[in-house]
Write a protein that holds these residues in place. Structure first.
Motif, PDB file in Angstrom:
ATOM      1  N   GLU A  36      62.370  74.002   3.611  1.00 53.61           N
ATOM      2  CA  GLU A  36      63.439  73.839   2.623  1.00 53.61           C
ATOM      3  C   GLU A  36      64.814  73.893   3.280  1.00 53.61           C
ATOM      4  N   VAL A  37      64.979  74.749   4.275  1.00 51.88           N
ATOM      5  CA  VAL A  37      66.252  74.806   4.995  1.00 51.88           C
ATOM      6  C   VAL A  37      66.492  73.481   5.721  1.00 51.88           C
ATOM      7  N   ALA A  38      65.462  72.945   6.372  1.00 51.05           N
ATOM      8  CA  ALA A  38      65.605  71.659   7.056  1.00 51.05           C
ATOM      9  C   ALA A  38      65.979  70.562   6.062  1.00 51.05           C
ATOM     10  N   ALA A  39      65.356  70.568   4.898  1.00 47.79           N
ATOM     11  CA  ALA A  39      65.673  69.568   3.875  1.00 47.79           C
ATOM     12  C   ALA A  39      67.105  69.733   3.376  1.00 47.79           C
ATOM     13  N   LYS A  40      67.557  70.975   3.244  1.00 47.48           N
ATOM     14  CA  LYS A  40      68.934  71.208   2.791  1.00 47.48           C
ATOM     15  C   LYS A  40      69.935  70.721   3.833  1.00 47.48           C
ATOM     16  N   LEU A  41      69.682  70.999   5.105  1.00 44.63           N
ATOM     17  CA  LEU A  41      70.579  70.523   6.161  1.00 44.63           C
ATOM     18  C   LEU A  41      70.624  68.991   6.183  1.00 44.63           C
ATOM     19  N   LYS A  42      69.467  68.372   5.994  1.00 42.68           N
ATOM     20  CA  LYS A  42      69.404  66.906   5.944  1.00 42.68           C
ATOM     21  C   LYS A  42      70.210  66.392   4.752  1.00 42.68           C
ATOM     22  N   ALA A  43      70.049  67.020   3.595  1.00 42.41           N
ATOM     23  CA  ALA A  43      70.764  66.594   2.391  1.00 42.41           C
ATOM     24  C   ALA A  43      72.274  66.757   2.554  1.00 42.41           C
ATOM     25  N   ILE A  44      72.687  67.815   3.234  1.00 44.96           N
ATOM     26  CA  ILE A  44      74.114  68.036   3.472  1.00 44.96           C
ATOM     27  C   ILE A  44      74.688  66.878   4.280  1.00 44.96           C
ATOM     28  N   CYS A  45      73.981  66.475   5.329  1.00 46.07           N
ATOM     29  CA  CYS A  45      74.445  65.357   6.159  1.00 46.07           C
ATOM     30  C   CYS A  45      74.457  64.051   5.378  1.00 46.07           C
ATOM     31  N   GLU A  46      73.409  63.804   4.632  1.00 47.29           N
ATOM     32  CA  GLU A  46      73.295  62.539   3.916  1.00 47.29           C
ATOM     33  C   GLU A  46      74.235  62.434   2.729  1.00 47.29           C
ATOM     34  N   SER A  47      74.722  63.570   2.222  1.00 45.25           N
ATOM     35  CA  SER A  47      75.623  63.533   1.071  1.00 45.25           C
ATOM     36  C   SER A  47      77.045  63.151   1.463  1.00 45.25           C
ATOM     37  N   ASP A  48      77.361  63.210   2.738  1.00 43.87           N
ATOM     38  CA  ASP A  48      78.694  62.859   3.218  1.00 43.87           C
ATOM     39  C   ASP A  48      78.776  61.350   3.400  1.00 43.87           C
ATOM     40  N   ASP A  49      79.641  60.705   2.618  1.00 43.62           N
ATOM     41  CA  ASP A  49      79.771  59.239   2.679  1.00 43.62           C
ATOM     42  C   ASP A  49      80.182  58.747   4.060  1.00 43.62           C
ATOM     43  N   GLU A  50      80.925  59.556   4.813  1.00 41.95           N
ATOM     44  CA  GLU A  50      81.352  59.145   6.149  1.00 41.95           C
ATOM     45  C   GLU A  50      80.183  59.082   7.125  1.00 41.95           C
ATOM     46  N   ASN A  51      79.073  59.726   6.785  1.00 35.87           N
ATOM     47  CA  ASN A  51      77.896  59.715   7.651  1.00 35.87           C
ATOM     48  C   ASN A  51      76.924  58.596   7.297  1.00 35.87           C
ATOM     49  N   SER A  52      77.303  57.705   6.399  1.00 33.85           N
ATOM     50  CA  SER A  52      76.368  56.714   5.893  1.00 33.85           C
ATOM     51  C   SER A  52      75.834  55.768   6.972  1.00 33.85           C
ATOM     52  N   LYS A  53      76.565  55.611   8.071  1.00 36.56           N
ATOM     53  CA  LYS A  53      76.053  54.711   9.115  1.00 36.56           C
ATOM     54  C   LYS A  53      75.018  55.383  10.008  1.00 36.56           C
ATOM     55  N   TYR A  54      74.788  56.696   9.822  1.00 38.04           N
ATOM     56  CA  TYR A  54      73.789  57.420  10.602  1.00 38.04           C
ATOM     57  C   TYR A  54      72.671  57.885   9.688  1.00 38.04           C
ATOM     58  N   ASN A  55      71.441  57.702  10.132  1.00 37.40           N
ATOM     59  CA  ASN A  55      70.324  58.267   9.383  1.00 37.40           C
ATOM     60  C   ASN A  55      69.975  59.629   9.991  1.00 37.40           C
ATOM     61  N   TRP A  56      69.028  60.305   9.373  1.00 37.42           N
ATOM     62  CA  TRP A  56      68.677  61.653   9.816  1.00 37.42           C
ATOM     63  C   TRP A  56      68.139  61.649  11.250  1.00 37.42           C
ATOM     64  N   ALA A  57      67.410  60.625  11.624  1.00 35.93           N
ATOM     65  CA  ALA A  57      66.878  60.543  12.992  1.00 35.93           C
ATOM     66  C   ALA A  57      68.012  60.427  14.007  1.00 35.93           C
ATOM     67  N   ASP A  58      69.054  59.660  13.668  1.00 33.68           N
ATOM     68  CA  ASP A  58      70.225  59.551  14.550  1.00 33.68           C
ATOM     69  C   ASP A  58      70.882  60.918  14.736  1.00 33.68           C
ATOM     70  N   ILE A  59      71.068  61.615  13.634  1.00 33.47           N
ATOM     71  CA  ILE A  59      71.756  62.911  13.668  1.00 33.47           C
ATOM     72  C   ILE A  59      70.917  63.935  14.431  1.00 33.47           C
ATOM     73  N   ARG A  60      69.612  63.971  14.183  1.00 35.59           N
ATOM     74  CA  ARG A  60      68.727  64.890  14.920  1.00 35.59           C
ATOM     75  C   ARG A  60      68.791  64.617  16.418  1.00 35.59           C
ATOM     76  N   THR A  61      68.841  63.336  16.778  1.00 30.59           N
ATOM     77  CA  THR A  61      68.905  62.964  18.190  1.00 30.59           C
ATOM     78  C   THR A  61      70.203  63.436  18.816  1.00 30.59           C
ATOM     79  N   LEU A  62      71.313  63.229  18.137  1.00 28.79           N
ATOM     80  CA  LEU A  62      72.599  63.700  18.651  1.00 28.79           C
ATOM     81  C   LEU A  62      72.605  65.215  18.817  1.00 28.79           C
ATOM     82  N   ILE A  63      72.087  65.921  17.818  1.00 29.01           N
ATOM     83  CA  ILE A  63      72.034  67.389  17.881  1.00 29.01           C
ATOM     84  C   ILE A  63      71.177  67.846  19.057  1.00 29.01           C
ATOM     85  N   ALA A  64      70.024  67.215  19.244  1.00 25.05           N
ATOM     86  CA  ALA A  64      69.116  67.607  20.327  1.00 25.05           C
ATOM     87  C   ALA A  64      69.723  67.338  21.696  1.00 25.05           C
ATOM     88  N   ILE A  65      70.399  66.204  21.848  1.00 29.24           N
ATOM     89  CA  ILE A  65      71.040  65.900  23.136  1.00 29.24           C
ATOM     90  C   ILE A  65      72.177  66.877  23.392  1.00 29.24           C
TER      91      ILE A  65
END
Length: 166
Positions: A36-65
Motif C-alpha cells: 500500500e505504501v508503494a502504491a501511495k508513492l506511485k499515486a503521488i508521482c502520477e497525480s502530478d501533471d508535470e510528471n505526465s511524460k514519465y511513467n512509474w517504471a521511468d521514475i523507479r529507474t531514476l530513483i534506483a540509479i
C-alpha cells in the motif's frame, strides 16, 4: 503524541512494546502495508501533471540509479525487470539527457549508468512530494522507529544487497 503500532493496531504498553510480534496476521498486515505504501508513492508521482511524460517504471529507474550507479544487468536485477524492458526505459531517459553511460574506472569493459545533472534535478523535482510524506512520517514516528524501520527494510533486501551498497 503516542505512536500507534500498526502491527497490533493499538498503542503499545511497556511490556508488549519490548516484544517482537511475528504472528501470521501481523506479518500479513506488514506485507499489505508495504504494498500500500508503494502504491501511495506511485499515486503521488502520477497525480502530478508535470510528471505526465514519465511513467512509474521511468521514475523507479531514476530513483534506483540515483541510489547507486550500476550496470544495466545489475540494475535490471535490482528493479526485477528484464534487460530488454530496462533498455527501452533507458533509451528514453538517455534521449532526454537524464541518464548518462560512463566507463567503469576499474574495468574499462563495464558501462555504468548514472544520472546526469539534468537527471538529478528532475528526480529531485519528481520525488519532492514523496520525500515530504516520508520525512513527515519519520518525524512523527521518532528516531527509534526510523532506525527500526531501516533495519527491517535492509533485512528484507538481504545481506548481499547491503554489502553491495557499502
Amino acid at each position: 503524541m503516542a505512536v500507534i503500532n500498526p502491527f497490533n493496531l493499538s498503542i503499545p504498553d511497556a511490556e508488549s512494546h519490548s516484544r517482537l510480534f511475528l504472528r501470521d496476521s501481523e506479518l500479513g498486515f506488514g506485507i499489505a502495508t508495504i504494498f500500500e505504501v508503494a502504491a501511495k508513492l506511485k499515486a503521488i508521482c502520477e497525480s502530478d501533471d508535470e510528471n505526465s511524460k514519465y511513467n512509474w517504471a521511468d521514475i523507479r529507474t531514476l530513483i534506483a540509479i540515483h541510489a547507486r550507479n550500476d550496470t544495466v544487468l545489475n540494475l535490471a536485477s535490482r528493479l526485477a525487470m528484464t534487460k530488454q524492458a530496462l533498455n527501452k526505459i533507458l533509451r528514453k531517459l538517455i534521449a532526454e539527457d537524464l541518464v548518462i553511460i560512463t566507463t567503469d574506472r576499474r574495468d574499462k569493459r563495464r558501462k555504468i549508468l548514472q544520472l546526469s545533472v539534468n537527471g538529478t534535478n528532475e528526480l529531485a523535482r519528481i520525488t519532492t512530494p514523496m520525500r515530504d510524506i516520508i520525512a513527515r512520517a519519520y518525524r512523527n514516528a521518532g528516531a527509534d522507529a526510523v532506525y527500526g524501520s531501516d533495519q527491517v527494510l535492509w533485512a528484507i533486501l538481504g545481506e548481499s544487497h547491503i554489502a553491495k551498497n557499502i
